[in-house]
Design a protein around this motif. Structure first.
Motif, PDB file in Angstrom:
ATOM      1  N   ALA A  17       0.846  -1.205   0.000  1.00 33.41           N
ATOM      2  CA  ALA A  17       0.000   0.000   0.000  1.00 33.41           C
ATOM      3  C   ALA A  17       0.877   1.249   0.000  1.00 33.41           C
ATOM      4  O   ALA A  17       2.017   1.222   0.466  1.00 33.41           O
ATOM      5  N   SER A  21      -0.664   4.810   4.117  1.00 37.57           N
ATOM      6  CA  SER A  21      -1.966   4.183   3.932  1.00 37.57           C
ATOM      7  C   SER A  21      -1.982   2.853   4.698  1.00 37.57           C
ATOM      8  O   SER A  21      -1.068   2.051   4.564  1.00 37.57           O
ATOM      9  N   PRO A  23      -4.785   0.303   4.886  1.00 41.63           N
ATOM     10  CA  PRO A  23      -6.134  -0.202   4.606  1.00 41.63           C
ATOM     11  C   PRO A  23      -6.540  -1.386   5.487  1.00 41.63           C
ATOM     12  O   PRO A  23      -7.705  -1.477   5.888  1.00 41.63           O
ATOM     13  N   GLU A  26      -7.421   0.001   8.931  1.00 37.34           N
ATOM     14  CA  GLU A  26      -8.663   0.763   8.866  1.00 37.34           C
ATOM     15  C   GLU A  26      -9.869  -0.169   8.764  1.00 37.34           C
ATOM     16  O   GLU A  26     -10.895   0.046   9.418  1.00 37.34           O
TER      17      GLU A  26
END
Length: 58
Positions: A17, A21, A23, A26
């Motif tokens: 990523a 970032s 992901p 998250e």
């Protein structure tokens, strides 16, 4: 000493990523907010981050 853990993979994210970032983290945070005990682990063989929850199977 380590114990084997059974886990169900909810989602997988490539390790490449963009910088800054996260992901997988998250996604796991959203699942935890919904009440699932999601955690992120690294699968070195596939170079991916896995979002997992404990498996119901014993």
């Amino acid at each position: 000493m380590s114990a084997a853990m059974s886990a169900k993979v909810l989602e997988r994210f490539p390790a490449g990523a963009p910088r800054g970032s996260w992901p997988a983290e998250e996604y796991a945070a959203r699942r935890r907010a919904e009440g699932e005990p999601a955690t992120v682990v690294m699968d070195l063989e596939s170079d991916a981050f896995l979002v997992v929850v404990p498996s119901d199977e014993d």
